[in-house]
Design an enzyme around this catalytic site. Structure first.
Site, PDB file in Angstrom:
ATOM      1  N   LYS A   1      31.716  22.186 -10.928  1.00  0.00           N
ATOM      2  CA  LYS A   1      31.635  22.950 -12.445  1.00  0.00           C
ATOM      3  C   LYS A   1      30.517  23.017 -13.130  1.00  0.00           C
ATOM      4  O   LYS A   1      29.638  22.133 -13.099  1.00  0.00           O
ATOM      5  CB  LYS A   1      32.473  21.805 -13.387  1.00  0.00           C
ATOM      6  CG  LYS A   1      32.779  22.293 -14.633  1.00  0.00           C
ATOM      7  CD  LYS A   1      33.351  21.429 -15.522  1.00  0.00           C
ATOM      8  CE  LYS A   1      33.450  21.766 -16.913  1.00  0.00           C
ATOM      9  NZ  LYS A   1      34.096  20.895 -17.927  1.00  0.00           N
TER      10      LYS A   1
ATOM     11  N   TYR B   1      29.383  18.112 -11.432  1.00  0.00           N
ATOM     12  CA  TYR B   1      29.561  18.649 -12.873  1.00  0.00           C
ATOM     13  C   TYR B   1      28.098  18.733 -13.386  1.00  0.00           C
ATOM     14  O   TYR B   1      27.282  18.035 -13.643  1.00  0.00           O
ATOM     15  CB  TYR B   1      30.255  17.693 -13.725  1.00  0.00           C
ATOM     16  CG  TYR B   1      30.279  17.942 -15.127  1.00  0.00           C
ATOM     17  CD1 TYR B   1      30.345  19.349 -15.600  1.00  0.00           C
ATOM     18  CD2 TYR B   1      30.839  16.771 -16.098  1.00  0.00           C
ATOM     19  CE1 TYR B   1      30.589  19.691 -16.935  1.00  0.00           C
ATOM     20  CE2 TYR B   1      31.044  17.467 -17.310  1.00  0.00           C
ATOM     21  CZ  TYR B   1      30.978  18.643 -17.890  1.00  0.00           C
ATOM     22  OH  TYR B   1      31.129  18.774 -19.326  1.00  0.00           O
TER      23      TYR B   1
END
EC number: 4.3.3.7
Length: 322
Positions: free
Chosen positions: A186, A158
């Site tokens: 992500k 992330y």
């Protein structure tokens, strides 16, 4: 959903998996909803969470992220994280992959969160680098290696520098994704998205709502978008249009979604998302302090933007483009 390395993926040609070999590396793709955590009077609203999860399953999204930033995960106790995880997994009864967000300043605390959740049938963990510390690349690599050692489940990187204060370069992301257990990233930075989207060795999901159309049209694997809470059926349709090369219809649909998307971060996340869901009568707009509910002015703007969305009955591209 998840696909395997053996399945072809080239630009818009994304195909849903029909079976996963045990030895194959699994990677997420499609529309993933970073679920809010519904609350009432300071406690978790587990029936509300179940209703939400069931509605996203019915809408055809490809996966759920729980306990992340939008889920106020850092404000929940260990017990709350566990009971919320159990409620969501029960609601989707194995028909939708669910990943859990884990994150903290201290890597050992992240590993402890993993240990507390690893008994659940999760599809993996969404893991940012340590926040606040701003470690070197070597420290970031150590962090993810330690988290990977704490579980056999897949990890998704992330990269969200505006929250962690720590930016991962494309080169660092590529090196981390070389580890089989780390399945995807992500990515919230437009620059990194543009660099990574065409790398056949990188599965990148867009974490920046405003950039999601460009990412999908460029052949990106999918998105993790807070705005997809509202009318997830339209985001599923947007993905399908992009995947099948109907770019004009995709742009027309995104233009209808754009006013709502622009409001999702007008105030600290997840207050706008919860306010929009409350307008639909799904959950309460309540957030956990120090996060504040959306202001009355924003609620009014959200209501106006939601009124502009295509009705649920619209299915043909011609209507969407009208």
């Amino acid at each position: 959903m998840w696909r395997t390395e053996e399945e072809s993926f080239s630009g818009a040609a994304v195909h849903a998996c029909t079976g996963i070999a045990a030895a194959s590396r699994q990677t997420p793709w499609g529309i993933w909803v970073p679920m809010v955590t519904p609350m009432r009077a300071g406690s978790l609203d587990l029936p509300g969470a179940a209703r939400l999860a069931e509605s996203y399953l019915e809408a055809g999204v490809n996966g759920l992220i729980i306990l992340g930033t939008t889920g106020e995960g850092s404000l929940l106790s260990t017990h709350e994280r566990q009971v919320f995880t159990a409620a969501v997994l029960e609601a989707v009864h194995g028909e939708l992959p669910v990943m859990a967000g884990v994150g903290a300043i201290d890597t050992r605390a992240v590993c402890a969160q993993v240990a507390e959740l690893d008994g659940f049938d999760l599809a993996g963990y969404l893991v940012p680098p340590p926040c606040y510390l701003r470690p070197s690349d070597a420290g970031i690599v150590w962090h993810f290696n330690e988290v990977a050692r704490a579980t056999e489940r897949p990890l998704m990187l992330y990269n969200v520098p505006k929250r962690t204060g720590c930016a991962m370069s494309p080169a660092l992301i590529r090196s981390l994704l070389a580890q089989p257990q780390i399945s995807a990233v992500k990515e919230c930075g437009a620059g990194n998205l543009g660099v990574l989207v065409n790398d056949p060795h990188v599965t990148v999901l867009c974490g920046e709502d405003a950039a999601l159309l460009d990412h999908l049209l460029a052949g990106g694997a999918g998105v993790i978008a807070a705005s997809s809470h509202i009318r997830p059926d339209l985001f599923v349709r947007l993905l399908h249009l992009a995947q099948t090369g109907r770019f004009r219809a995709a742009r027309a649909l995104f233009a209808k979604l754009a006013p709502l998307i622009s409001l999702m971060f007008a105030e600290p996340n997840p207050a706008p998302v919860k306010a929009a869901l409350a307008l639909s009568g799904v959950i309460s707009p309540e957030t956990r302090l120090p996060l504040q509910p959306a202001s009355p002015a924003l609620v009014q703007r959200l209501e106006e933007a939601m009124a502009l969305l295509p009705p649920h009955t619209v299915a043909r591209d011609e209507h969407l483009a009208a």
